[in-house]
Enzyme design. Structure first.
Site, PDB file in Angstrom:
ATOM      1  N   HIS A 166      66.329  17.472  19.536  1.00 28.64           N
ATOM      2  CA  HIS A 166      65.649  17.433  20.824  1.00 28.64           C
ATOM      3  C   HIS A 166      66.655  17.043  21.898  1.00 28.64           C
ATOM      4  CE1 HIS A 166      62.789  16.230  23.985  1.00 28.64           C
ATOM      5  NE2 HIS A 166      61.887  16.934  23.334  1.00 28.64           N
ATOM      6  N   ASP A 195      57.776  20.285  18.000  1.00 30.65           N
ATOM      7  CA  ASP A 195      57.518  21.723  18.144  1.00 30.65           C
ATOM      8  C   ASP A 195      57.500  22.436  16.791  1.00 30.65           C
ATOM      9  OD1 ASP A 195      57.446  21.757  21.038  1.00 30.65           O
ATOM     10  OD2 ASP A 195      59.599  21.391  20.975  1.00 30.65           O
TER      11      ASP A 195
END
Length: 430
Positions: A307, A365
């Site tokens: 991330h 995600d």
């Protein structure tokens, strides 16, 4: 914020004292608001990655430590022990509600879920193959044409009405965008269902037969909403704040946020993850795919891992993984090659030193895409669901900004590298 310390900036032998602001959490900030007026210089920060554009009391992120809190409460606790509408109340008002406050809030949201009947015709103006995000940008922006009693941003009561309307109607709008994209009739909201179950019902029910929402799936949907509710000053939130700074109405501001979220570098990450899994095809192809990921010359990227903000681990991912396991146990993966690939890729990557050393762990995600795929949502609906969940964060940031006495219209500056002043040349002399 304390201002008892200063930083000294020296330019051409002249010193300028800049106040240092100390937050309750996170790094100190050097206040440069008066620097241009005093020294006639700008600061240069492409992407604003080292610039605090506002002060806020809503959400805090420490990417190095893997911390995400809303009003001080860790996201892990909220996702595990709370639910989405309670988190909405927390984000909007700063404190967890009492039982009576929560009941009143939930009832008010529930009774605002229907949209103006004339808006049904607005949907039918789009092509059948329109992306649901394109539809949502248009429909949410058009709400200002239907709800004239909540456009005055200087009226606290109208701001409150707009907030409730957007939170309540966004699931209905997203579900209608989905139904329209697949050619099915719209399904009206039901007041006897909770927020997440109502959304699933509007997406998957049909008028011809009854549809019962599985509580495991409703809980999974609620957690997806909760884990995406707000994420500090990201691109879409900053877009909402920038639009709001001009005095734009709330529906236009949220439509701007949706448009920004649509970008693949922001809200499209879970869709990109599923597209990667489709490219892999079968579990047997995973070793070859991972070899390409490790080969810098291949330009193959591992999506859904790591991330930009979280340099250690994504605190939302642990809860989302648990939810993914619950959903896959319920629905199974035997008939879905995509989910088989996801499970095997996760297993291999978590044991591979290459990814462990680089702290490339599955992020929120990766797991949310798996859950939504298992539920039966097409990838085109992943970002609309993200927008639905993030609406309360955008609204909370919007309300906070409008109440800020320091509010000014956003006006970033630039480092100009173009031509210097020159005279116009007549066309016959060029």
């Amino acid at each position: 914020m304390a201002e008892n310390r200063t930083a000294t900036l020296t330019i051409d032998g002249k010193e300028y004292a800049l106040p240092i602001l100390s937050p309750t959490e996170g790094p100190d900030c050097i206040d440069i608001r008066k620097l241009y007026g005093q020294a006639d210089v700008f600061t240069y920060d492409p992407g604003f990655t080292s610039t605090a554009a506002c002060d806020s009391t809503i959400t805090f992120i420490d990417g190095d430590k893997g911390i995400l809190t809303h009003r001080g409460y860790p996201i892990e606790q909220l996702a595990e022990r709370s639910h989405y509408l309670e988190v909405c109340y927390l984000l909007l008002y700063g404190e967890l509600p009492s039982a009576a406050e929560l009941e009143k809030f939930e009832t008010t949201v529930t009774r605002h879920t229907m949209i103006h009947e004339q808006m049904h015709n607005f949907f039918r103006g789009f092509r059948r193959d329109a992306h649901p995000m394109a539809t949502m940008v248009g429909v949410v922006g058009a709400m200002s044409a239907f709800y004239h009693d909540s456009l005055d941003i200087n009226d606290p009561r109208q701001r409150e009405i707009a907030a409730y309307r957007l939170i309540a109607k966004m699931p209905t709008i997203a579900a209608m965008a989905y139904k329209y994209s697949i050619g099915q009739p719209f399904v009206y909201p039901r007041n006897d269902l909770d927020y997440a179950a109502n959304f699933l019902h509007m997406c998957f029910a049909v008028p011809a037969e009854p549809y019962d929402v599985n509580p495991v799936l409703a809980r999974a949907m609620d957690r997806i909403f909760t884990l995406h509710a707000d994420h500090e000053q990201n691109a879409s939130t900053s877009t909402v704040r920038l639009a709001s700074s001009s005095g734009a109405n709330p529906f236009a501001c949220i439509a701007a946020g949706i448009a920004c979220l649509w970008g693949p570098a922001h809200g499209g990450a879970n869709q990109a993850t599923l597209e990667m899994l489709r490219q892999i095809g079968t579990p047997e192809n995973i070793p070859d795919f991972i070899a390409k990921v490790k080969d810098k010359s291949s330009n193959v990227r591992l999506m859904g891992f790591g991330h930009r903000v979280y340099k250690n681990f994504d605190p939302r991912a642990k809860v989302m993984k648990q939810t993914a396991d619950e959903v896959l146990e319920l629905l199974g993966v035997h008939d879905n090659p995509l989910l088989q690939v996801a499970q095997e890729l996760e297993r291999i990557a978590l044991q591979d030193d290459y990814f462990i050393q680089r702290k490339l762990y599955p992020n929120v995600d990766f797991y949310s895409g798996i859950i939504l795929e298992a539920m039966g949502f097409p990838t085109a609906m992943f970002t609309p669901i993200f927008a639905l969940a993030r609406t309360v964060g955008w609204i909370s940031q919007w309300k906070e900004q409008l109440a800020d006495p320091q509010l000014k219209i956003g006006r970033p500056r630039q480092l100009y590298l173009g031509e210097s002043l020159r005279d116009y040349i007549e066309i016959e002399n060029r």
